[in-house]
Design an enzyme around this catalytic site. Structure first.
Site, PDB file in Angstrom:
ATOM      1  N   LYS A 130       0.809  -1.222   0.000  1.00 28.09           N
ATOM      2  CA  LYS A 130       0.000   0.000   0.000  1.00 28.09           C
ATOM      3  C   LYS A 130       0.843   1.273   0.000  1.00 28.09           C
ATOM      4  O   LYS A 130       0.405   2.299  -0.514  1.00 28.09           O
ATOM      5  CB  LYS A 130      -0.994  -0.037   1.172  1.00 28.09           C
ATOM      6  N   LYS A 172      -1.457   2.317   9.348  1.00 21.60           N
ATOM      7  CA  LYS A 172      -1.999   1.283   8.459  1.00 21.60           C
ATOM      8  C   LYS A 172      -0.933   0.246   8.108  1.00 21.60           C
ATOM      9  O   LYS A 172       0.230   0.600   7.889  1.00 21.60           O
ATOM     10  CB  LYS A 172      -2.539   1.935   7.174  1.00 21.60           C
ATOM     11  N   GLY A 178      -9.170  -6.205   4.008  1.00 16.71           N
ATOM     12  CA  GLY A 178     -10.371  -6.668   4.702  1.00 16.71           C
ATOM     13  C   GLY A 178     -10.664  -5.861   5.956  1.00 16.71           C
ATOM     14  O   GLY A 178     -11.282  -6.366   6.882  1.00 16.71           O
ATOM     15  N   PHE A 216      -5.851  11.015   9.274  1.00 15.22           N
ATOM     16  CA  PHE A 216      -7.184  10.433   9.379  1.00 15.22           C
ATOM     17  C   PHE A 216      -8.193  11.474   8.924  1.00 15.22           C
ATOM     18  O   PHE A 216      -8.292  12.568   9.473  1.00 15.22           O
ATOM     19  CB  PHE A 216      -7.470  10.005  10.824  1.00 15.22           C
ATOM     20  N   GLU A 289      -9.464   2.777  -4.819  1.00 14.47           N
ATOM     21  CA  GLU A 289     -10.285   3.279  -3.712  1.00 14.47           C
ATOM     22  C   GLU A 289      -9.838   4.667  -3.247  1.00 14.47           C
ATOM     23  O   GLU A 289      -8.640   4.949  -3.180  1.00 14.47           O
ATOM     24  CB  GLU A 289     -10.225   2.309  -2.524  1.00 14.47           C
ATOM     25  N   ARG A 306      -8.095  -7.174  -8.031  1.00 19.36           N
ATOM     26  CA  ARG A 306      -8.918  -8.378  -8.187  1.00 19.36           C
ATOM     27  C   ARG A 306     -10.355  -7.954  -8.428  1.00 19.36           C
ATOM     28  O   ARG A 306     -10.677  -6.768  -8.343  1.00 19.36           O
ATOM     29  CB  ARG A 306      -8.863  -9.175  -6.884  1.00 19.36           C
ATOM     30  N   VAL A 309     -16.082  -7.814  -4.151  1.00 18.42           N
ATOM     31  CA  VAL A 309     -17.373  -8.324  -3.685  1.00 18.42           C
ATOM     32  C   VAL A 309     -18.523  -7.544  -4.331  1.00 18.42           C
ATOM     33  O   VAL A 309     -19.516  -8.116  -4.798  1.00 18.42           O
ATOM     34  CB  VAL A 309     -17.445  -8.213  -2.145  1.00 18.42           C
ATOM     35  N   ARG A 352     -24.852  -6.568   1.731  1.00 19.36           N
ATOM     36  CA  ARG A 352     -24.143  -7.817   2.022  1.00 19.36           C
ATOM     37  C   ARG A 352     -24.872  -8.564   3.127  1.00 19.36           C
ATOM     38  O   ARG A 352     -24.986  -8.068   4.249  1.00 19.36           O
ATOM     39  CB  ARG A 352     -22.723  -7.527   2.501  1.00 19.36           C
TER      40      ARG A 352
HETATM   41  P1  ADP Z   1     -14.094  -5.695  -1.191  1.00 17.87           P
HETATM   42  O1  ADP Z   1     -13.500  -4.328  -1.230  1.00 17.87           O
HETATM   43  O2  ADP Z   1     -14.103  -6.438  -2.462  1.00 17.87           O
HETATM   44  O3  ADP Z   1     -15.345  -5.723  -0.435  1.00 17.87           O
HETATM   45  P2  ADP Z   1     -13.012  -6.826   1.115  1.00 17.87           P
HETATM   46  O4  ADP Z   1     -11.963  -5.945   1.690  1.00 17.87           O
HETATM   47  O5  ADP Z   1     -14.328  -6.903   1.758  1.00 17.87           O
HETATM   48  O6  ADP Z   1     -13.077  -6.465  -0.393  1.00 17.87           O
HETATM   49  O7  ADP Z   1     -12.405  -8.258   0.961  1.00 17.87           O
HETATM   50  C1  ADP Z   1     -13.033  -9.266   0.203  1.00 17.87           C
HETATM   51  C2  ADP Z   1     -12.703 -10.569   0.827  1.00 17.87           C
HETATM   52  O8  ADP Z   1     -11.323 -10.775   0.865  1.00 17.87           O
HETATM   53  C3  ADP Z   1     -13.195 -10.688   2.236  1.00 17.87           C
HETATM   54  O9  ADP Z   1     -13.577 -12.006   2.422  1.00 17.87           O
HETATM   55  C4  ADP Z   1     -11.964 -10.320   3.056  1.00 17.87           C
HETATM   56  O10 ADP Z   1     -12.012 -10.941   4.335  1.00 17.87           O
HETATM   57  C5  ADP Z   1     -10.872 -10.884   2.184  1.00 17.87           C
HETATM   58  N1  ADP Z   1      -9.609 -10.142   2.240  1.00 17.87           N
HETATM   59  C6  ADP Z   1      -9.324  -8.979   1.647  1.00 17.87           C
HETATM   60  N2  ADP Z   1      -8.053  -8.622   1.830  1.00 17.87           N
HETATM   61  C7  ADP Z   1      -7.496  -9.588   2.580  1.00 17.87           C
HETATM   62  C8  ADP Z   1      -6.183  -9.814   3.112  1.00 17.87           C
HETATM   63  N3  ADP Z   1      -5.161  -8.975   2.914  1.00 17.87           N
HETATM   64  N4  ADP Z   1      -5.989 -10.919   3.841  1.00 17.87           N
HETATM   65  C9  ADP Z   1      -6.988 -11.777   4.046  1.00 17.87           C
HETATM   66  N5  ADP Z   1      -8.234 -11.635   3.558  1.00 17.87           N
HETATM   67  C10 ADP Z   1      -8.494 -10.559   2.846  1.00 17.87           C
HETATM   68  P1  ADP Z   2      -8.379  -2.288   3.478  1.00 12.15           P
HETATM   69  O1  ADP Z   2      -7.189  -2.698   2.683  1.00 12.15           O
HETATM   70  O2  ADP Z   2      -8.511  -2.993   4.760  1.00 12.15           O
HETATM   71  O3  ADP Z   2      -9.620  -2.272   2.647  1.00 12.15           O
HETATM   72  P2  ADP Z   2      -8.319   0.617   3.215  1.00 12.15           P
HETATM   73  O4  ADP Z   2      -7.050   1.388   3.161  1.00 12.15           O
HETATM   74  O5  ADP Z   2      -9.042   0.414   1.942  1.00 12.15           O
HETATM   75  O6  ADP Z   2      -8.037  -0.783   3.911  1.00 12.15           O
HETATM   76  O7  ADP Z   2      -9.285   1.298   4.263  1.00 12.15           O
HETATM   77  C1  ADP Z   2     -10.478   0.676   4.690  1.00 12.15           C
HETATM   78  C2  ADP Z   2     -11.445   1.732   5.207  1.00 12.15           C
HETATM   79  O8  ADP Z   2     -10.849   2.480   6.275  1.00 12.15           O
HETATM   80  C3  ADP Z   2     -11.839   2.778   4.192  1.00 12.15           C
HETATM   81  O9  ADP Z   2     -12.919   2.347   3.393  1.00 12.15           O
HETATM   82  C4  ADP Z   2     -12.209   3.954   5.073  1.00 12.15           C
HETATM   83  O10 ADP Z   2     -13.504   3.804   5.617  1.00 12.15           O
HETATM   84  C5  ADP Z   2     -11.210   3.838   6.208  1.00 12.15           C
HETATM   85  N1  ADP Z   2      -9.998   4.638   5.943  1.00 12.15           N
HETATM   86  C6  ADP Z   2      -8.876   4.236   5.323  1.00 12.15           C
HETATM   87  N2  ADP Z   2      -7.963   5.211   5.266  1.00 12.15           N
HETATM   88  C7  ADP Z   2      -8.518   6.289   5.850  1.00 12.15           C
HETATM   89  C8  ADP Z   2      -8.082   7.622   6.137  1.00 12.15           C
HETATM   90  N3  ADP Z   2      -6.865   8.051   5.798  1.00 12.15           N
HETATM   91  N4  ADP Z   2      -8.937   8.455   6.783  1.00 12.15           N
HETATM   92  C9  ADP Z   2     -10.165   8.033   7.150  1.00 12.15           C
HETATM   93  N5  ADP Z   2     -10.638   6.797   6.931  1.00 12.15           N
HETATM   94  C10 ADP Z   2      -9.831   5.925   6.289  1.00 12.15           C
HETATM   95 MG    MG Z   3      -9.955  -1.124   0.940  1.00  8.28          MG
END
Ligand code: ADP
Ligand code: ADP
Ligand code: MG
Length: 465
Positions: A130, A172, A178, A216, A289, A306, A309, A352
């Protein structure tokens, strides 16, 4: 609607004769449905925990790859490759989760002469880190959240960055996903401790202790752009999805168009996402995103390399089958449409359906489904592998289905969703259905004006069933 999705594919013989699906549940079913329609034979791996599940009947070659724990089956790259070789599959579709964003697995496929239906291992590596993705985004002039330039090496560096961007900040995990590996830090005093715990958690969960820091953004919207790119350098966006309704940084409801951004912002974000994919020489499907702050300014957060969902809402409004696109571009075909051909119609919303009890902190509720009633009607889609008699395993993700509606306007889509949620009954399983019934009546949700703390305002204890 896109001009044609079968264009070049129909002209020549299909390159893939058999695809192995390296996943389970609803996404395995989703992928096999499209394969069948394309005349491609299907194989599907399964663990002993999924033996006998109805969705496996769509696979002409179901292959058992091990015991129920994912670490002994769905995450075993070597066994999956062996299964593909055994059934003579030309390609592997990884779905989402499990090995979908595993660069090493994509390499293993390449070494075995099996096409990985996704981007190159190099793209997964580059964008899956990331912090590296942030760097590339900056280079491609995509606005990023203010924060560290890369991994924060020590506490000293972290304190400096945090002072510079101002608290609160988010720590982060580099390899996070997830919704895990994220932590809000509101003051200097908290930072040191937060770094230590985040590093430890990141190491345990993602096998990588690297963390970075972002400002944040308070109560933002989550808006993301769907991309599809072929191996000839064409990158097309399929507009945005709004996934602001979340709990614990995990998406619950997704919709398109986003009710929270103006046309100018939408266009800027879509163009920025395409620039980023081009800078990464990206092919196949991706999602870029962003969080959008309360002034309406978008900031890049990450790329998911990828299928996601929530891809069905995009399919509903564009009429484009994203799995089909993934397969076609993996076969080396050019995209069957250009940016101009992509037209959007109406509004689509997805809920969902998780086997979780929203009244008790979303605790998972596995077990047997005794009774299931599925809604239908115009513009209604229920993507799910479950049925009456199906037993939900505690070992896997608690998402058991996705309810999707498509209507000419957002208000009509909400009305349709309300009606579908009345019809949808899954018993005796506790699910997120009561929460969605409540949200579809919520004036703030209906107004479209809310941020990611929307669900926190809801009194979950009063939901009932
Ligand atoms: P989306 O943005 O497509 O909704 P999610 O973040 O909800 O993606 O992840 C989709 C699926 O992949 C979920 O079942 C989540 O638990 C799994 N997942 C996503 N990233 C990871 C990761 N780095 N390690 C393990 N599981 C992950
Ligand atoms: P993941 O890989 O687990 O999906 P993301 O970086 O996409 O992680 O962040 C997941 C969620 O966390 C975002 O959809 C948002 O709601 C929150 N988030 C992430 N980064 C920030 C930020 N810098 N400030 C506020 N909220 C954040
Ligand atoms: Mg994300």
């Amino acid at each position: 609607m896109a001009k044609s999705q079968s264009g070049p594919a129909a002209a020549g013989p299909l390159k893939f004769k058999r695809i192995l699906v390296a996943n389970r549940g609803e996404i395995a079913l989703r992928v096999m449905r499209t394969c069948r329609e394309m005349g491609i034979d299907t194989a599907c791996v399964f663990s002993e925990g999924d033996r006998g599940a109805e969705y496996l009947k769509l696979a002409s070659h179901p292959v058992c790859i091990g015991p129920p724990p994912p670490g002994e089956s769905y995450l075993k790259g070597d066994r999956i490759i062996a299964a593909a070789e055994m059934v003579g599959a030309d390609a592997i579709h990884p779905g989402y989760g499990f090995l979908a964003e595993n660069a090493q697995f994509a390499e293993m496929c390449r070494d075995s002469n099996i096409e990985f239906i996704g981007p190159s291992a190099e793209s997964i590596r580059l964008l899956g880190d990331k912090a590296a993705a942030r760097k590339l985004a900056k280079k491609a002039k995509v606005p990023t959240v203010p924060g560290s330039d890369g991994v924060v090496e020590d506490d000293e560096a972290a304190l400096k960055i945090a002072e510079k961007v101002g608290y609160p900040v988010m720590v982060k995990a580099l390899a996070g996903g997830g919704g895990r590996g994220l932590r809000i830090v509101r003051s200097r005093e908290e930072l040191k401790h937060a770094l230590a715990t985040s590093r430890q958690e990141a190491l345990t969960s993602f096998n990588d202790a690297g963390v970075y820091i972002e400002k944040f953004i308070e109560n933002p919207r989550h808006v993301e752009v769907q991309l599809i790119a072929d191996q000839k350098g064409h990158v097309v966006h399929l507009y945005e999805r709004d996934c602001t309704v979340q709990r614990r940084y995990q998406k619950l409801i997704e919709e398109t168009p986003s009710p929270g951004i103006d046309n100018r912002t939408r266009e800027d974000m879509c163009k920025a996402a395409v620039r980023l994919a081009k800078a990464a020489n990206y092919y196949n499907a991706a999602t870029v995103e962003f969080v959008v702050d309360q002034k309406g300014k978008p900031y890049f957060i990450e790329v998911n390399t990828r299928i996601q969902v929530e891809h069905p809402v995009t399919e509903m409004v564009t009429g484009i089958d994203l799995i089909r696109c993934q397969i076609e571009v993996a076969m080396g075909e050019p995209l069957g449409f250009t940016q101009r051909d992509v037209k959007r119609n109406g509004a689509s919303i997805e809920c969902r359906i998780n086997a979780e009890d929203p009244v008790h902190n979303f605790r998972p509720c596995p077990g047997k489904i005794e009774h299931l009633n599925v809604p239908g009607g115009m513009g209604v889609r229920f993507d799910s592998h479950v049925y009456a008699g199906y037993t939900i395993s505690p070992r896997y993700d608690s998402m058991i289905g996705k309810l999707i509606v498509h209507r000419p306007t957002r208000d009509e889509a909400i009305a349709a969703m309300r009606r579908c949620l009345m019809e949808l009954r899954i018993q005796p399983t506790k699910t997120t259905i009561p929460l969605f019934r409540r949200i579809m009546e919520d004036e703030v949700f209906i107004s479209g004006k809310f941020g990611t703390n929307f669900v926190e305002r809801i009194d979950l204890e009063r939901l009932g069933n």
